[in-house]
Scaffold this motif. Structure first.
Motif, PDB file in Angstrom:
ATOM      1  N   MET A   1       0.838  -1.200   0.000  1.00 40.33           N
ATOM      2  CA  MET A   1       0.000   0.000   0.000  1.00 40.33           C
ATOM      3  C   MET A   1       0.877   1.256   0.000  1.00 40.33           C
ATOM      4  N   ILE A   2       1.989   1.212   0.730  1.00 39.84           N
ATOM      5  CA  ILE A   2       2.905   2.362   0.747  1.00 39.84           C
ATOM      6  C   ILE A   2       3.444   2.613  -0.654  1.00 39.84           C
TER       7      ILE A   2
ATOM      8  N   PHE B   1      -6.526   0.117  -2.349  1.00 37.23           N
ATOM      9  CA  PHE B   1      -5.778  -1.136  -2.299  1.00 37.23           C
ATOM     10  C   PHE B   1      -6.162  -1.946  -1.053  1.00 37.23           C
ATOM     11  N   SER B   2      -6.380  -1.222   0.045  1.00 32.83           N
ATOM     12  CA  SER B   2      -6.722  -1.930   1.279  1.00 32.83           C
ATOM     13  C   SER B   2      -8.110  -2.551   1.173  1.00 32.83           C
ATOM     14  N   LEU B   3      -8.973  -1.938   0.361  1.00 35.01           N
ATOM     15  CA  LEU B   3     -10.316  -2.492   0.167  1.00 35.01           C
ATOM     16  C   LEU B   3     -10.255  -3.872  -0.475  1.00 35.01           C
TER      17      LEU B   3
ATOM     18  N   LEU C   1     -11.238  -9.609   0.420  1.00 37.49           N
ATOM     19  CA  LEU C   1     -10.809 -11.008   0.493  1.00 37.49           C
ATOM     20  C   LEU C   1     -10.832 -11.553   1.920  1.00 37.49           C
ATOM     21  N   THR C   2     -10.256 -10.809   2.842  1.00 40.01           N
ATOM     22  CA  THR C   2     -10.117 -11.382   4.182  1.00 40.01           C
ATOM     23  C   THR C   2     -11.405 -11.269   4.990  1.00 40.01           C
ATOM     24  N   LEU C   3     -12.175 -10.209   4.766  1.00 41.30           N
ATOM     25  CA  LEU C   3     -13.355 -10.014   5.606  1.00 41.30           C
ATOM     26  C   LEU C   3     -14.593 -10.651   4.998  1.00 41.30           C
TER      27      LEU C   3
ATOM     28  N   GLY D   1      -5.216   1.695   5.148  1.00 41.79           N
ATOM     29  CA  GLY D   1      -4.797   1.921   3.764  1.00 41.79           C
ATOM     30  C   GLY D   1      -4.551   3.396   3.482  1.00 41.79           C
ATOM     31  N   LEU D   2      -5.455   4.217   4.021  1.00 39.58           N
ATOM     32  CA  LEU D   2      -5.328   5.673   3.846  1.00 39.58           C
ATOM     33  C   LEU D   2      -3.992   6.148   4.423  1.00 39.58           C
TER      34      LEU D   2
END
Lengths: 306, 364
Positions: free
Chosen positions: A41-42, A73-75, A80-82, A195-196
């Motif tokens: 993400m960075i 990207f974190s979404l 997937l994970t949630l 992610g932000l």
């Protein structure tokens, strides 16, 4: 500006991305999710921020888009994970691999081009104070945001009702669910916040730290940020302290290289990574203390039964 | 719209087999979209990425060269992951294996013997195993998170290789290039079929490691121990298995295979040490392990597929003018889809539209 001021200023510049990324991950982990995709993400944040700033000539727009890129990207990780309850460790790694590849592709044609820099914002009068003036009141916006985020996250986690709920979810998602708290929704929000923050950390790298695009320019900072969260035993103020400690190690290493100290530069460059391992060892030695501080649901998948 | 998961009473055998293929198909579709977005004809681009490298014999050799390290590392990692130890630092163990195995041909290069090569391979394995035992030691002794420690050691290994190649091991006759002396012919892994391409015996190491590991996991007590401790450390302790010993076993096993992959790469296709000896094999192998469902035989197939992405990346660069980073993008996407499709094995996915969700809510 004195030499000490100049050195301290570079320390804050080196510490800010670590602080932001670690703070975001802290919130994520407090909610019981382990996102190993911080590095990805960075680096996505860095690439998008650089390109956006370059195309519009506006570094603020670049920083905004960089943060949003990290969030988007974190979404992907969150979905997937949630929603699909995939293994969090593997999914985080996938995010990092994808991020390194995608950012390399996006940045490919910008390698070696001069970037757009986020200029410092000086507060009148305050910035003229000796030592603390240039250090605290003549910095770029991302520095101010990082400090505000520490205060905000501390307040949120330990003083607000939502923060209490988030910690409850992290410690026992089953009980929190039984109490009627929406586990998945809260975790989505936490992951997006992470992610932000990571995206903004990336933007800092390509708009402030070294205003240019270099492939893999995150250089393991995402992983160091993950270690910082453990180091800080999931507490925001300790993240602040840890990030600045690591910023100091990084800068010390650079200055030692510049002074031409007789140690090979590669050994000095390895210092932040070795320091991370040493710190992890010291922190995790006390098994009881680590267990007490670690969110109990960390990394556990959650499927609500209906 | 809302997505809901419903746990299957028992895991679906059908999707166990199908899910890697669905993941592959989805990756190809995503690839087509990416190629179109970059203004390339997707059919042509996909062809040159995935098919063209398979149409000639010499490029099949290249495939074997790329697949060998991936399979070796991933087979080791599968044992590690199955025992619930997260060794993410195979890239570092690969590098240290390469450096350790090169001690003989670089420092004692006058010594010529048929024994050189076997000793190099063993040294490589020892190097990888020793490097991997650091996170294992830290985990068992100090409770240190092995994901982070093994990963930090990757950066350290990369810098170490960079230093040794530019410093003490720099080739004295190398016109100041940052590389070691070229290996003597006795220190070079021979090619299998020199007439048709340059694939070396590395691929045979991968075959042997796959078969042995498969045999161990399936028929030996050690394999059973790995699975039991991986699924429930508590149950394993009741059976008298030691968690501490398992951590060391898993890390040393995977480290040794990564080290063997490292020295095979150095002595097989590079033939000297360079500042960079791996295009991220250690990380890609994690994808290989998952795509192969942590089963050595599956991993062998998966290794070939991921090797294709490296060749495809080179092809994309040469024939359609896309950056070679696209290989990494494909690899990342593939892992995402593999993980997502694995959900189908354990869960039924129900998609509710808003209206139906309300009805379901009232029913509850």
């Amino acid at each position: 500006m004195t030499l000490i001021e100049a050195v301290l200023l570079t320390v804050t510049t080196a510490a800010t991305p670590l602080l932001l990324a670690a703070l975001g991950e802290l919130v994520v982990e407090r909610s019981g999710v382990l996102n190993l995709g911080v590095e990805g993400m960075i680096v996505m944040g860095a690439a998008i921020a650089f390109v956006a700033a370059k195309m519009t000539g506006n570094p603020y727009f670049g920083a905004l888009l960089g943060a949003l890129a990290g969030c988007a990207f974190s979404l992907l990780f969150g979905f997937l994970t949630l929603t699909l309850v995939t293994n969090q460790v593997a999914t985080g790694l996938a995010l990092t691999i994808l991020g390194l590849g995608l950012s390399g592709m996006i940045g490919e044609s910008y390698v070696g081009e001069p970037g757009v820099q986020l200029e410092p914002i000086s507060f009148p009068f305050l910035s003229e104070l000796p030592l603390v003036g240039p250090l605290l009141f003549a910095q770029d916006i991302i520095f101010y945001l990082s400090i505000a985020a520490v205060i905000g996250v501390s307040w949120f986690l330990f003083r607000s009702r939502l923060g209490l709920q988030l910690r409850a979810i992290g410690d026992s998602h089953g009980s929190a669910h039984a109490l009627g708290i929406s586990v998945i929704k809260t975790r989505y929000c936490a992951v997006m916040f992470g992610g932000l923050c990571a995206g903004l950390a990336g933007a800092q790298l390509s708009l402030v730290y070294t205003p240019q695009w270099v492939e893999n320019m995150s250089a393991g900072r995402g992983w160091i940020a993950l270690a910082l969260v453990v180091f800080a035993s999931w507490r925001p103020l300790r993240v602040l302290a840890g990030a600045y400690l690591f910023g100091a190690v990084t800068i010390g290493q650079l200055h030692a290289q510049a002074l031409g100290i007789a140690i090979p530069s590669q050994f000095l460059s390895a210092l932040p990574y070795l320091a991370t391992i040493v710190v992890l060892v010291i922190i995790s030695r006390n098994r009881r203390l680590t267990l007490m501080n670690t969110p109990a649901s960390l990394g556990q998948p959650f499927v609500p039964d209906r | 719209m809302r997505i809901e998961l419903e746990r299957r009473p028992s895991h679906s055998a059908l999707f166990s087999v199908l899910s890697p293929f669905i993941a592959l198909a989805l990756t190809v579709i995503a690839g087509a979209i990416i190629f179109s977005a970059m203004g390339k004809n997707p059919v042509h681009a996909l062809y040159s990425f995935f098919i063209e490298p398979l149409t000639e014999v010499w490029s099949l050799h290249e495939l074997a060269i790329k697949a060998a390290p991936l399979i070796l590392i991933a087979v080791g990692l599968s044992v590690c992951f199955r025992s619930n130890n997260w060794n993410i630092g195979a890239e570092g163990q690969f590098i240290i294996g390469g450096v350790f195995g090169s001690v003989l041909p670089i420092m004692f290069h006058e010594w010529n013997s048929v024994l050189v090569l076997p000793i190099m391979m063993i040294m490589g394995m020892i190097g990888g195993a020793l490097y991997a035992s650091i996170p294992a030691f830290l985990k068992t002794r100090f409770n240190t998170n092995e994901i982070l420690s093994s990963l930090m050691l990757v950066y350290v290994a990369q810098l170490f290789l960079d230093w040794i190649v530019r410093g003490p091991w720099r080739n004295p006759e190398g016109f100041n290039f940052p590389e070691s002396r070229e290996f003597h012919v006795n220190a070079i892994l021979p090619e299998i079929l020199p007439t048709s391409g340059r694939a070396d015996w590395g691929i045979m190491f991968a075959v042997v490691a796959t078969i042995l590991t498969w045999f161990m996991m399936r028929y030996m007590l050690k394999g059973f121990e790995v699975s039991v401790l991986g699924q429930s450390a508590r149950a394993g302790r009741f059976a008298g298995f030691s968690t501490t010993k398992m951590v060391f076993f898993a890390f040393i096993f995977s480290g040794a295979l990564a080290g063997l992959a490292g020295i095979s790469e150095v002595s097989g296709s590079i033939e000297q040490l360079q500042p960079v000896i791996s295009p991220g094999y250690g990380f890609t192998a994690i994808i290989v392990a998952f795509l192969g469902r942590l089963n050595p035989l599956g991993i062998f197939a998966a290794g070939l597929i991921l090797a294709l992405t490296y060749l495809g990346g080179e092809a994309a660069q040469i024939s359609i003018g896309l950056p070679d980073k696209i290989a990494r993008v494909f690899q990342g996407l593939l892992l995402f889809f593999v993980l997502a499709c694995d959900t189908l094995i354990h869960y039924r996915i129900k998609i509710h539209t808003a209206e139906r969700a309300n009805v379901a809510g009232e029913g509850a």
